[in-house]
Design a protein around this motif. Structure first.
Motif, PDB file in Angstrom:
ATOM      1  N   ASP B 255     -90.393-125.488 -17.361  1.00 58.54           N
ATOM      2  CA  ASP B 255     -90.294-124.013 -17.042  1.00 58.54           C
ATOM      3  C   ASP B 255     -89.085-123.382 -17.068  1.00 58.54           C
ATOM      4  OD1 ASP B 255     -93.069-123.959 -16.850  1.00 58.54           O
ATOM      5  OD2 ASP B 255     -93.113-124.001 -14.810  1.00 58.54           O
ATOM      6  N   VAL B 256     -88.129-124.080 -16.399  1.00 57.66           N
ATOM      7  CA  VAL B 256     -86.774-123.621 -16.103  1.00 57.66           C
ATOM      8  C   VAL B 256     -86.114-123.778 -17.649  1.00 57.66           C
ATOM      9  CG1 VAL B 256     -84.625-124.019 -14.983  1.00 57.66           C
ATOM     10  CG2 VAL B 256     -86.468-124.440 -13.739  1.00 57.66           C
ATOM     11  N   TYR B 257     -86.469-124.690 -18.130  1.00 59.56           N
ATOM     12  CA  TYR B 257     -85.692-125.073 -19.598  1.00 59.56           C
ATOM     13  C   TYR B 257     -86.257-123.900 -20.289  1.00 59.56           C
ATOM     14  CZ  TYR B 257     -85.640-126.769 -24.332  1.00 59.56           C
ATOM     15  OH  TYR B 257     -85.467-126.857 -25.765  1.00 59.56           O
ATOM     16  N   ALA B 258     -87.451-123.691 -20.550  1.00 54.73           N
ATOM     17  CA  ALA B 258     -87.920-122.699 -21.387  1.00 54.73           C
ATOM     18  C   ALA B 258     -87.577-121.390 -21.225  1.00 54.73           C
ATOM     19  CB  ALA B 258     -89.609-122.605 -21.445  1.00 54.73           C
ATOM     20  N   TYR B 259     -87.428-121.119 -19.964  1.00 56.26           N
ATOM     21  CA  TYR B 259     -86.744-119.538 -19.369  1.00 56.26           C
ATOM     22  C   TYR B 259     -85.442-119.585 -19.946  1.00 56.26           C
ATOM     23  CZ  TYR B 259     -85.978-115.654 -16.341  1.00 56.26           C
ATOM     24  OH  TYR B 259     -85.691-114.596 -15.778  1.00 56.26           O
ATOM     25  N   LEU B 260     -84.299-120.538 -19.885  1.00 52.02           N
ATOM     26  CA  LEU B 260     -83.279-120.480 -20.316  1.00 52.02           C
ATOM     27  C   LEU B 260     -83.046-120.634 -22.016  1.00 52.02           C
ATOM     28  CD1 LEU B 260     -81.285-122.522 -17.723  1.00 52.02           C
ATOM     29  CD2 LEU B 260     -81.545-120.192 -17.800  1.00 52.02           C
ATOM     30  N   LYS B 261     -83.952-121.384 -22.635  1.00 50.09           N
ATOM     31  CA  LYS B 261     -83.901-121.455 -23.948  1.00 50.09           C
ATOM     32  C   LYS B 261     -84.669-120.344 -24.703  1.00 50.09           C
ATOM     33  CE  LYS B 261     -83.280-123.942 -27.649  1.00 50.09           C
ATOM     34  NZ  LYS B 261     -82.001-124.794 -28.129  1.00 50.09           N
ATOM     35  N   ASN B 262     -85.777-119.682 -24.284  1.00 49.31           N
ATOM     36  CA  ASN B 262     -86.441-118.854 -25.103  1.00 49.31           C
ATOM     37  C   ASN B 262     -86.502-117.635 -24.317  1.00 49.31           C
ATOM     38  OD1 ASN B 262     -87.279-120.899 -26.581  1.00 49.31           O
ATOM     39  ND2 ASN B 262     -88.962-121.594 -25.195  1.00 49.31           N
ATOM     40  N   GLY B 263     -85.839-117.339 -22.924  1.00 47.03           N
ATOM     41  CA  GLY B 263     -85.991-116.086 -22.418  1.00 47.03           C
ATOM     42  C   GLY B 263     -87.044-115.922 -21.777  1.00 47.03           C
ATOM     43  N   ARG B 264     -87.974-116.706 -21.602  1.00 48.06           N
ATOM     44  CA  ARG B 264     -89.562-116.352 -21.099  1.00 48.06           C
ATOM     45  C   ARG B 264     -90.328-117.644 -20.723  1.00 48.06           C
ATOM     46  NH1 ARG B 264     -91.423-112.428 -23.720  1.00 48.06           N
ATOM     47  NH2 ARG B 264     -89.687-111.824 -24.810  1.00 48.06           N
ATOM     48  N   ASN B 265     -91.163-117.410 -19.918  1.00 46.83           N
ATOM     49  CA  ASN B 265     -92.121-118.652 -19.622  1.00 46.83           C
ATOM     50  C   ASN B 265     -93.198-117.903 -19.030  1.00 46.83           C
ATOM     51  OD1 ASN B 265     -91.619-118.276 -16.840  1.00 46.83           O
ATOM     52  ND2 ASN B 265     -90.225-120.119 -17.009  1.00 46.83           N
ATOM     53  N   GLU B 266     -94.272-118.655 -18.662  1.00 46.96           N
ATOM     54  CA  GLU B 266     -95.450-117.976 -18.037  1.00 46.96           C
ATOM     55  C   GLU B 266     -95.194-117.365 -16.712  1.00 46.96           C
ATOM     56  OE1 GLU B 266     -98.272-120.580 -15.725  1.00 46.96           O
ATOM     57  OE2 GLU B 266     -97.601-121.826 -17.420  1.00 46.96           O
ATOM     58  N   HIS B 267     -93.912-117.615 -15.817  1.00 48.20           N
ATOM     59  CA  HIS B 267     -93.506-117.013 -14.737  1.00 48.20           C
ATOM     60  C   HIS B 267     -92.942-115.767 -14.895  1.00 48.20           C
ATOM     61  CE1 HIS B 267     -94.720-120.626 -12.855  1.00 48.20           C
ATOM     62  NE2 HIS B 267     -94.211-121.375 -13.626  1.00 48.20           N
ATOM     63  N   GLY B 268     -92.109-115.652 -15.989  1.00 52.07           N
ATOM     64  CA  GLY B 268     -91.222-114.393 -16.040  1.00 52.07           C
ATOM     65  C   GLY B 268     -90.542-114.223 -17.541  1.00 52.07           C
ATOM     66  N   VAL B 269     -89.777-113.336 -17.509  1.00 52.95           N
ATOM     67  CA  VAL B 269     -89.053-112.981 -18.620  1.00 52.95           C
ATOM     68  C   VAL B 269     -87.757-112.384 -18.073  1.00 52.95           C
ATOM     69  CG1 VAL B 269     -88.893-111.388 -20.614  1.00 52.95           C
ATOM     70  CG2 VAL B 269     -91.108-112.065 -20.128  1.00 52.95           C
ATOM     71  N   VAL B 270     -86.737-112.960 -18.996  1.00 51.45           N
ATOM     72  CA  VAL B 270     -85.360-112.344 -18.505  1.00 51.45           C
ATOM     73  C   VAL B 270     -85.269-110.750 -18.429  1.00 51.45           C
ATOM     74  CG1 VAL B 270     -84.112-114.448 -19.256  1.00 51.45           C
ATOM     75  CG2 VAL B 270     -84.412-112.646 -20.632  1.00 51.45           C
ATOM     76  N   PHE B 271     -84.600-110.106 -17.319  1.00 46.56           N
ATOM     77  CA  PHE B 271     -84.439-109.055 -17.253  1.00 46.56           C
ATOM     78  C   PHE B 271     -83.170-108.832 -16.444  1.00 46.56           C
ATOM     79  CE2 PHE B 271     -85.920-107.662 -12.866  1.00 46.56           C
ATOM     80  CZ  PHE B 271     -86.585-108.781 -12.438  1.00 46.56           C
ATOM     81  N   GLY B 272     -82.968-107.338 -16.251  1.00 49.45           N
ATOM     82  CA  GLY B 272     -81.508-107.318 -15.619  1.00 49.45           C
ATOM     83  C   GLY B 272     -80.368-107.814 -16.190  1.00 49.45           C
ATOM     84  N   SER B 273     -79.435-108.193 -15.353  1.00 49.89           N
ATOM     85  CA  SER B 273     -78.408-108.999 -15.735  1.00 49.89           C
ATOM     86  C   SER B 273     -78.565-110.000 -16.546  1.00 49.89           C
ATOM     87  CB  SER B 273     -77.312-109.108 -14.661  1.00 49.89           C
ATOM     88  OG  SER B 273     -77.269-107.912 -13.958  1.00 49.89           O
ATOM     89  N   MET B 274     -79.564-110.897 -16.149  1.00 53.87           N
ATOM     90  CA  MET B 274     -79.906-112.106 -16.914  1.00 53.87           C
ATOM     91  C   MET B 274     -80.014-112.002 -18.247  1.00 53.87           C
ATOM     92  SD  MET B 274     -80.070-115.197 -15.985  1.00 53.87           S
ATOM     93  CE  MET B 274     -80.467-116.583 -16.816  1.00 53.87           C
ATOM     94  N   VAL B 275     -80.523-110.731 -18.806  1.00 54.07           N
ATOM     95  CA  VAL B 275     -80.570-110.519 -20.194  1.00 54.07           C
ATOM     96  C   VAL B 275     -79.308-110.998 -20.983  1.00 54.07           C
ATOM     97  CG1 VAL B 275     -81.184-108.976 -21.938  1.00 54.07           C
ATOM     98  CG2 VAL B 275     -82.472-108.824 -19.969  1.00 54.07           C
ATOM     99  N   GLU B 276     -78.146-110.483 -20.373  1.00 56.14           N
ATOM    100  CA  GLU B 276     -76.952-110.952 -21.047  1.00 56.14           C
ATOM    101  C   GLU B 276     -76.741-112.113 -20.773  1.00 56.14           C
ATOM    102  OE1 GLU B 276     -74.054-108.285 -18.636  1.00 56.14           O
ATOM    103  OE2 GLU B 276     -75.179-106.733 -19.305  1.00 56.14           O
ATOM    104  N   ALA B 277     -77.071-112.847 -19.938  1.00 57.38           N
ATOM    105  CA  ALA B 277     -76.695-114.387 -19.594  1.00 57.38           C
ATOM    106  C   ALA B 277     -77.422-114.996 -20.699  1.00 57.38           C
ATOM    107  CB  ALA B 277     -76.973-114.674 -18.229  1.00 57.38           C
ATOM    108  N   PHE B 278     -78.823-114.597 -20.913  1.00 58.31           N
ATOM    109  CA  PHE B 278     -79.649-115.403 -21.941  1.00 58.31           C
ATOM    110  C   PHE B 278     -79.236-114.992 -23.468  1.00 58.31           C
ATOM    111  CE2 PHE B 278     -82.967-114.988 -25.103  1.00 58.31           C
ATOM    112  CZ  PHE B 278     -83.368-116.399 -24.947  1.00 58.31           C
ATOM    113  N   ASN B 279     -78.831-113.705 -23.788  1.00 59.16           N
ATOM    114  CA  ASN B 279     -78.666-113.198 -24.913  1.00 59.16           C
ATOM    115  C   ASN B 279     -77.222-113.949 -25.573  1.00 59.16           C
ATOM    116  OD1 ASN B 279     -80.765-111.644 -25.296  1.00 59.16           O
ATOM    117  ND2 ASN B 279     -79.817-109.651 -25.060  1.00 59.16           N
TER     118      ASN B 279
END
Lengths: 151, 448
Positions: B255-279
């Motif tokens: 799940d952690v991998y998917a969140y950092l790789k795709n910006g999302r998983n079933e628990h959540g989607v990146v938002f706030g400042s994390m969008v920049e870190a992901f993008n």
């Protein structure tokens, strides 16, 4: 991906996150459902999914696989929907008409859930926007339906 | 008496001399007297990757500006400071930096002219980076980045608070000044993850609480406060430890991998400042590196003392939202009209495309800032693999009043088993004015 729309099964070639509205309009050519705000706020894109009013612009298709989707094209096959359309005609509700398929969906879903909705129920359910301001006519039609029952 | 006076004088003189030495001393670099030879393509490419790991572009670029030319305003309690031009332009950028100068800026917070950088530059984290990564990063910034002529903006911190030498003392107290040392008791994957998280990734800059001197209270897993969640920049950066409510306790490594790789998983989607870190950063990390990060983070223990009772889903809320009782629950009607079409009456969102509100940290944490901020201002565009997201949180700033927003958030933070605190009208009003995009003085990055 297989989608059941208006009692027909369609094999759709699209990504899982594609909005249902795109598939209905662009892939399947059913243009009665409209694109409004794209943010689930205005209600122009409303369809019914298993009888519940749903904003198709924010509904990824992989979330409705296997569920029964109803669009405005088939609304008159539903007895409640048929009656709503009749009242819409009787009260001459639409002006430009762009939001009206969504308005009909909202009214139909409400009456399917609550046969004789109170004023409060109507106010809570009929939240779609109309730029022409046909709210009074919508209200009159729904009031008529609520008092007369949907059957 | 005279002896005492001389002793005191001696202590004062030695103390002052010591302080002066620390304040003016230029730290040594392993690259002193090293002349960097023309870098290979491989080294430049590796440096580009390290720049992704460190997410240099996030702060050293303004939204409409040229890459790495600096100028981003950062609000501090003392006044605004601006990020600097780190392109290889010799006049306005770092084109004249030697490898040793570059190393001192990155790992010790000292610019080439000897002035101390503000620790908004995460050198307390970067000091853990290896010599090899520093060398590669230097090669990239000298040879792989376009020079841009853009003068740096002076800080707006007034005299005498704008003196930089006290930062040298701050560094003595709050930085470790040591390259990451692998732990022999852990495997290679864990150590790689620890290096990335503590060093170039500088996750703690947002996710670790800060002390009174704006220092991160911990820089590695030896403290239970490390990555335990913090309030920064109008957002609550959640715990990255195994806390089931406000952290990653219910997430798997995948799940952690998917969140950092795709910006999302079933628990959540990146938002706030994390969008920049992901993008700009995490999605460009290699699969091995992302799995290492996930592996390391999942090794950090939970703390039930502050995380509270473990959240469990309560499906009764979905029934409560049916129309005949919706009006009896404050906020429920607002939720049904504005939120439920995407997040669902069941609060579970829609697969990994639209995040759940049931059981997420923003709804469970005592700090409600993230919930308020995202509702007021929506979410920026999440771009994964070059493709923008299909669904995005819209801003409700113009749509809902302070009272309505407080009510609907209080509702969401208590529905589906959530047990976050109530949100007050005053909290919404404060964040509304603080983040008003129409303000003439909007600060993009607020350090406190």
């Amino acid at each position: 991906m297989k989608l059941t729309i208006n009692n027909e099964t369609y094999d759709v070639d699209a990504d899982g996150d594609t909005p249902l509205l795109w598939v209905i309009r662009d892939n399947l050519g059913m243009t009665g459902t409209k694109y409004g705000c794209g943010l689930a706020q205005c209600g122009a894109c409303s369809v019914m999914v298993d009888g519940v009013v749903t904003r198709s612009c924010v509904t990824p298709i992989d979330a409705v696989e296997g569920q029964e989707i109803t669009t405005i094209e088939a609304i008159e096959n539903d007895p409640v929907g048929k009656r709503v359309v009749e009242k819409w005609v009787e009260h001459q509700v639409p002006q430009c008409g762009y939001c009206q398929s969504g308005q009909v969906m909202a009214a139909t879903a409400l009456l399917k859930e609550i046969e004789n909705p109170t004023e409060d129920d109507v106010e809570a359910a009929m939240v779609n926007l109309c730029r022409c301001g046909t709210y009074n006519a919508i209200h009159a039609a729904v009031k008529d339906l609520a008092e007369g029952g949907a059957s | 008496m005279k002896k005492l006076f001389l002793t005191v004088l001696g202590v004062v003189v030695v103390g002052a001399a010591g302080t002066a030495w620390i304040a003016t001393h230029t730290p040594s670099s392993p690259f002193d007297n090293v002349t960097a030879s023309a870098p290979s393509e491989d080294l430049i490419a590796r440096g580009e990757y390290v720049a992704r790991l460190g997410d240099c572009v996030a702060c050293h670029t303004t939204p409409d500006g040229k890459a790495f030319a600096g100028g981003l305003e950062m609000g501090t309690p003392l006044g605004s400071i601006f990020t600097t031009n780190i392109t290889p332009d010799p006049e306005t950028g770092i084109g004249n930096y030697s490898l040793a100068d570059f190393d001192r800026a990155l790992r010790h917070g000292v610019a080439a002219d000897g002035h101390r950088l503000y620790p908004a530059m995460p050198y307390p984290s970067y000091d853990k980076m290896t010599d090899g990564d520093i060398e590669a990063l230097y090669a990239y910034f000298m040879e792989g980045v376009e020079p841009v002529s853009q003068a740096n903006k002076p800080t707006e911190i007034e005299e005498p608070l704008n003196m930089r030498w006290p930062l040298a003392l701050w560094n003595v107290v709050f930085t470790e000044g040591e390259v990451y040392q692998a732990k022999a008791s852990e495997d290679g994957m864990w150590n790689r993850g620890a290096y990335l998280v503590q060093g170039p990734g500088h996750c703690g800059s947002c996710h670790t609480p800060r002390g009174p001197a704006m220092n991160e209270v911990a820089l590695d897993e030896s403290s239970p406060e490390y990555l335990s969640g913090a309030l920064l920049d109008g957002w609550y950066a959640p715990s990255l430890r195994n806390d089931p409510n406000i952290g990653l306790g219910r997430w798997s490594e995948e799940d952690v991998y998917a969140y950092l790789k795709n910006g999302r998983n079933e628990h959540g989607v990146v938002f706030g400042s994390m969008v920049e870190a992901f993008n700009n950063s995490t999605q460009f990390m290699s699969d091995d590196d992302l799995m290492s990060i996930a592996h390391y983070l999942k090794s950090l223990p939970a703390d039930p003392d502050y995380d509270g009772p473990v959240w469990a889903y309560d499906e009764a809320t979905a029934d409560d939202l049916s129309r005949d009782v919706a009006d009896k629950v404050p906020g429920a009607r607002t939720y049904a009209a504005n939120c439920a079409f995407c997040h669902g009456r069941d609060g579970l969102g829609q697969n990994e495309w639209i995040p759940p509100l049931a059981g997420v940290s923003s709804m469970l944490a005592p700090e409600a800032e993230s919930a308020i901020n995202v509702t007021l201002n929506g979410s920026p565009r999440v771009i994964a693999n070059g493709v923008p997201d299909s669904y995005r949180m819209p801003p409700y700033r113009e749509h809902l009043s302070d009272a309505q927003m407080a009510e609907v958030l209080t509702y969401a933070r208590s529905a589906w088993g959530n047990h976050g605190d109530a949100v007050s009208e005053e909290e919404v009003a404060a964040l509304r004015s603080h983040t008003d995009p129409a303000s003439i003085d909007v600060i993009i990055l607020q350090m406190r």
